[in-house]
Design a protein around this motif. Structure first.
Motif, PDB file in Angstrom:
ATOM      1  N   THR A  50       1.000  -1.319  -0.014  1.00  0.00           N
ATOM      2  CA  THR A  50      -0.029   0.010   0.194  1.00  0.00           C
ATOM      3  C   THR A  50       0.823   1.266  -0.003  1.00  0.00           C
ATOM      4  OG1 THR A  50      -1.741  -1.017   1.278  1.00  0.00           O
ATOM      5  CG2 THR A  50      -1.763   1.263   1.390  1.00  0.00           C
ATOM      6  N   VAL A  51       0.521   2.108  -0.854  1.00  0.00           N
ATOM      7  CA  VAL A  51       0.931   3.587  -0.792  1.00  0.00           C
ATOM      8  C   VAL A  51      -0.127   4.469  -0.397  1.00  0.00           C
ATOM      9  CG1 VAL A  51       2.224   5.369  -2.181  1.00  0.00           C
ATOM     10  CG2 VAL A  51       2.742   3.062  -2.634  1.00  0.00           C
ATOM     11  N   GLN A  76       3.186  -6.032   7.167  1.00  0.00           N
ATOM     12  CA  GLN A  76       4.053  -6.800   7.645  1.00  0.00           C
ATOM     13  C   GLN A  76       3.491  -8.230   7.701  1.00  0.00           C
ATOM     14  OE1 GLN A  76       5.994  -4.988  11.059  1.00  0.00           O
ATOM     15  NE2 GLN A  76       7.778  -4.760   9.665  1.00  0.00           N
ATOM     16  N   GLU A  77       2.354  -8.284   8.343  1.00  0.00           N
ATOM     17  CA  GLU A  77       1.810  -9.762   8.627  1.00  0.00           C
ATOM     18  C   GLU A  77       1.568 -10.218   7.172  1.00  0.00           C
ATOM     19  OE1 GLU A  77      -1.554  -9.142  10.916  1.00  0.00           O
ATOM     20  OE2 GLU A  77      -0.370  -8.730  12.779  1.00  0.00           O
ATOM     21  N   THR A  78       1.440  -9.513   6.140  1.00  0.00           N
ATOM     22  CA  THR A  78       1.114 -10.200   4.823  1.00  0.00           C
ATOM     23  C   THR A  78       2.479 -10.280   3.952  1.00  0.00           C
ATOM     24  OG1 THR A  78       0.351  -8.008   4.007  1.00  0.00           O
ATOM     25  CG2 THR A  78      -1.406  -9.577   4.949  1.00  0.00           C
ATOM     26  N   ASP A  79       3.437 -10.065   4.596  1.00  0.00           N
ATOM     27  CA  ASP A  79       4.690  -9.856   3.926  1.00  0.00           C
ATOM     28  C   ASP A  79       4.775  -8.873   2.778  1.00  0.00           C
ATOM     29  OD1 ASP A  79       5.852 -12.144   5.260  1.00  0.00           O
ATOM     30  OD2 ASP A  79       5.060 -13.551   3.963  1.00  0.00           O
ATOM     31  N   GLY A  80       3.989  -7.944   3.031  1.00  0.00           N
ATOM     32  CA  GLY A  80       4.070  -6.426   2.161  1.00  0.00           C
ATOM     33  C   GLY A  80       4.818  -5.253   2.728  1.00  0.00           C
TER      34      GLY A  80
END
Length: 117
Positions: A50-51, A76-80
């Motif tokens: 997301t930006v 972070q929890e979705t490796d994003g």
């Protein structure tokens, strides 16, 4: 009836990046609109990448800080990842004061915040 002083626009790029563009004030009366838009990026869960475009944000209080901590953890929890674009100087200063300035990457332009094709 309270009207939010914040407008939230969202779209997803062809590469799957969720972009939130904010305009106005982020405070306790408006932060729920940002949270809803963030969470709706990928249906039941937030989009992993997301930006958030802050170009037209005129004010942000601790409610916005709390949201950014939530959004960072969710990514972070979705490796994003979560990236911020065009953050106004007063908001940047607030982010550095509370220790998020070094944690959340900030970019001068929206284009720079998006991954290269």
């Amino acid at each position: 009836m309270d009207v939010s002083p914040l407008a939230v626009f969202q779209h997803t790029t062809p590469a799957g990046v969720h972009v939130l563009t904010l305009s106005g004030e982020i405070d306790c009366s408006s932060v729920s609109f940002v949270g809803w838009a963030f969470d709706s990026g990928a249906g039941d869960r937030c989009a992993p990448c997301t930006v958030i475009d802050f170009e037209h944000v005129t004010f942000m209080d601790c409610s916005g800080i709390s949201f950014l901590v939530y959004a960072h953890r969710a990514a972070q929890e979705t490796d994003g990842w979560l990236r911020l674009a065009r953050v106004p100087q007063p908001v940047q200063r607030l982010l550095y004061i509370v220790g998020l300035g070094d944690l959340l990457p900030m970019y001068a332009t929206l284009q720079a915040a998006l991954p290269s094709p």
